[in-house]
Design an enzyme around this catalytic site. Structure first.
Site, PDB file in Angstrom:
ATOM      1  N   ASP A 297      43.013   6.133  40.846  1.00 23.00           N
ATOM      2  CA  ASP A 297      41.190   6.031  40.472  1.00 23.00           C
ATOM      3  C   ASP A 297      40.710   7.191  40.815  1.00 23.00           C
ATOM      4  OD1 ASP A 297      39.216   5.172  39.175  1.00 23.00           O
ATOM      5  OD2 ASP A 297      38.981   4.284  40.566  1.00 23.00           O
TER       6      ASP A 297
ATOM      7  N   LYS B 260      35.046  17.630  33.719  1.00 25.38           N
ATOM      8  CA  LYS B 260      35.818  16.988  33.537  1.00 25.38           C
ATOM      9  C   LYS B 260      35.205  15.520  32.719  1.00 25.38           C
ATOM     10  CE  LYS B 260      36.261  12.295  36.233  1.00 25.38           C
ATOM     11  NZ  LYS B 260      35.460  11.381  37.083  1.00 25.38           N
TER      12      LYS B 260
ATOM     13  N   GLU C  25      41.535  10.643  39.742  1.00 29.19           N
ATOM     14  CA  GLU C  25      42.388  11.219  38.179  1.00 29.19           C
ATOM     15  C   GLU C  25      40.856  12.669  37.922  1.00 29.19           C
ATOM     16  OE1 GLU C  25      38.953  10.025  36.671  1.00 29.19           O
ATOM     17  OE2 GLU C  25      39.944   9.109  37.976  1.00 29.19           O
TER      18      GLU C  25
ATOM     19  N   ASP D  30      37.512   5.698  31.701  1.00 25.00           N
ATOM     20  CA  ASP D  30      38.511   5.594  32.967  1.00 25.00           C
ATOM     21  C   ASP D  30      38.561   4.025  33.227  1.00 25.00           C
ATOM     22  OD1 ASP D  30      39.686   6.095  35.793  1.00 25.00           O
ATOM     23  OD2 ASP D  30      38.175   6.766  36.642  1.00 25.00           O
TER      24      ASP D  30
ATOM     25  N   ASP E  84      32.795   8.597  31.792  1.00 29.16           N
ATOM     26  CA  ASP E  84      33.043   9.837  32.985  1.00 29.16           C
ATOM     27  C   ASP E  84      33.421  10.537  32.355  1.00 29.16           C
ATOM     28  OD1 ASP E  84      33.795   9.680  35.217  1.00 29.16           O
ATOM     29  OD2 ASP E  84      36.000   8.720  35.387  1.00 29.16           O
TER      30      ASP E  84
ATOM     31  N   LYS F 256      40.210  -0.568  38.434  1.00 30.81           N
ATOM     32  CA  LYS F 256      38.423  -0.859  38.304  1.00 30.81           C
ATOM     33  C   LYS F 256      38.157  -2.241  38.366  1.00 30.81           C
ATOM     34  CE  LYS F 256      36.647   4.189  37.477  1.00 30.81           C
ATOM     35  NZ  LYS F 256      36.304   3.913  38.682  1.00 30.81           N
TER      36      LYS F 256
ATOM     37  N   ARG G 142      39.757  14.482  39.490  1.00 26.26           N
ATOM     38  CA  ARG G 142      40.413  15.430  40.610  1.00 26.26           C
ATOM     39  C   ARG G 142      41.298  16.707  39.733  1.00 26.26           C
ATOM     40  NH1 ARG G 142      39.556  12.881  45.686  1.00 26.26           N
ATOM     41  NH2 ARG G 142      38.098  11.762  44.669  1.00 26.26           N
TER      42      ARG G 142
END
Length: 434
Positions: free
Chosen positions: A280, A198, A282, A203, A221, A210, A284
């Site tokens: 949020d 990933k 995202e 993010d 991230d 967030k 996956r």
């Protein structure tokens, strides 16, 4: 002038405190450890010295070996890298291993610590490819590496819908690295492993935005992408002779008029449809594209790594990486590698029941759990399982809870840790030898 640091198996004089880890003599510090030198104690001592503002050290004496030198380095490292550290001379093999660990760990830690303005999706994919090329040139053959970076509209055209949808709201286009390390020279050689990372370079949470405190470290991230790249690099340095493919799924998750929204439905290349109930969640969504691609290579094993859920971090804290898989043998093998490399991993549950906990009326699956009290790390893994045909075997998902520390501990400075690089490299080489 540098401070000299020696190791002693004798207890410190009680004037330094009961069971003191450190004592001092003029311009020398002495680390007091048991006969079977505990790597953790050496790392703690290095952190204590750094906390005292000491920046220039030389490791001296006969008691330093590979593991104690490495432990000291781990504890002495800080994100600003405003220090100087001179190692003692080791024999050729441990010296080479120490330098390889530093090289690969530094790549992971530095690229995670850098700001998102510097490490955009395309830059992340490019620097990862260049790093693996450098490792191959130094330890194998540069010609063993080939790669493609897909970006922007090309992702949409080639139907990498997850990466495209998550990244389309940013001015920095999303990207996917597809890298093939094939030292066999045979284009038809079987694939030992596919590594999927990933790479969310920032993010914001998207429209499920967030809070500021939670967003402040979201340049990190992309820690999963950094981890699998560093691990492949170390495996190459340790002599990997089998074929491994690397897929990095890179995007910025931002808010804009072009960003994906709640209620959107993504149709993936394998036909699975996914409803967006939280923008949020995202990571996956982008990993799904990488897993589909990895699965098509028919490797012996697929490993994906991601800073995927807060739920995993709540479960194991900031000190362990979480493993989720239905393949007990594969989990056991990884835990053996973790024990050998002295890195902390912990298994969390993933079972068939979790696959039914992401159902939705509008698509095959939702991108978050849809039951009243769900296990967040497990339902995230359940989502990913829809993109691996034989998800019950030969697939490991690692939720990288120990990638980055927002606050310092007695072992680690603030910032990226590099944890997991050695374990995954060991795991790959162990698989290659079977």
């Amino acid at each position: 002038m540098s401070m000299q640091i020696s190791l002693s198996t004798q207890a410190a004089n009680e004037v330094w405190g009961k069971n003191a880890l450190l004592s001092f003599n003029d311009d020398q510090a002495i680390i007091h450890v048991p006969l079977n030198i505990d790597r953790t104690l050496v790392q703690k001592a290095a952190r204590k010295l750094r906390a005292q503002g000491i920046k220039d050290v030389e490791l001296v004496g006969e008691n330093w070996d590979l593991e104690s030198c490495w432990a000291f380095y781990q504890g002495f490292y800080t994100a600003k890298q405003d220090y100087a550290l001179e190692f003692p001379h080791l024999d050729d093999e441990p010296q080479a291993e120490l330098l390889a660990r530093i090289e690969c760990s530094d790549f992971v830690r530095e690229i995670i610590n850098l700001p998102a303005e510097t490490i955009t999706p395309i830059v992340l994919a490019t620097q990862a490819a260049e790093f693996i090329e450098q490792q191959a040139e130094e330890y194998a053959d540069k010609s063993a590496v080939s790669f493609t970076i897909l970006s922007g509209e090309e992702l949409k055209e080639k139907n990498y819908q997850g990466i495209w949808q998550v990244g389309r709201g940013s001015a920095n286009p999303p990207a996917m690295l597809q890298l093939d390390f094939n030292p066999t020279g045979n284009p038809d050689a079987p694939v030992l492993a596919c590594l999927v990372g990933k790479g969310i370079t920032f993010d914001s949470g998207g429209y499920s935005i967030k809070p500021s405190d939670g967003m402040s470290t979201m340049r990190t991230d992309m820690g999963g992408a950094a981890l699998v790249t560093g691990a492949l690099g170390l495996a190459i340095a340790r002599g990997l002779k089998q074929r491994v493919k690397l897929y990095l799924c890179c995007a910025e998750n931002l808010v804009s008029s072009n960003a994906f929204k709640l209620g959107d439905i993504i149709t993936y290349r394998n036909g699975v449809t996914a409803e967006i109930l939280n923008t949020d969640a995202e990571g996956r969504l982008v990993l799904a594209d990488g897993l589909i691609e990895a699965d098509q290579q028919q490797p012996q094993v697929i490993i994906d790594c991601a800073t995927l859920t807060g739920a995993a971090k709540i479960a194991v804290g900031n000190d362990y990486h979480s493993i989720l898989s239905m393949d007990d043998k594969l989990v056991a093998d990884l835990l053996v590698s973790a024990e050998v490399e002295q890195e902390p991993f912990w298994r969390l549950p993933f079972a068939e029941l979790h696959r039914s906990q992401i159902s939705t009326a509008f698509a095959d699956i939702a991108n978050i759990g849809t039951v009243p009290v769900g296990a967040g790390a497990s339902t995230a893994t359940a989502f990913l399982s829809y993109f691996v045909k034989n998800y019950q075997q030969n697939w490991l998902h690692i939720d990288c809870s120990a990638t980055y520390r927002k606050t310092a501990s007695d072992l680690w400075a603030v910032g990226a840790t590099g944890l997991g690089v050695q374990t995954l490299a060991h795991f790959l080489l162990n698989k290659a030898s079977m």
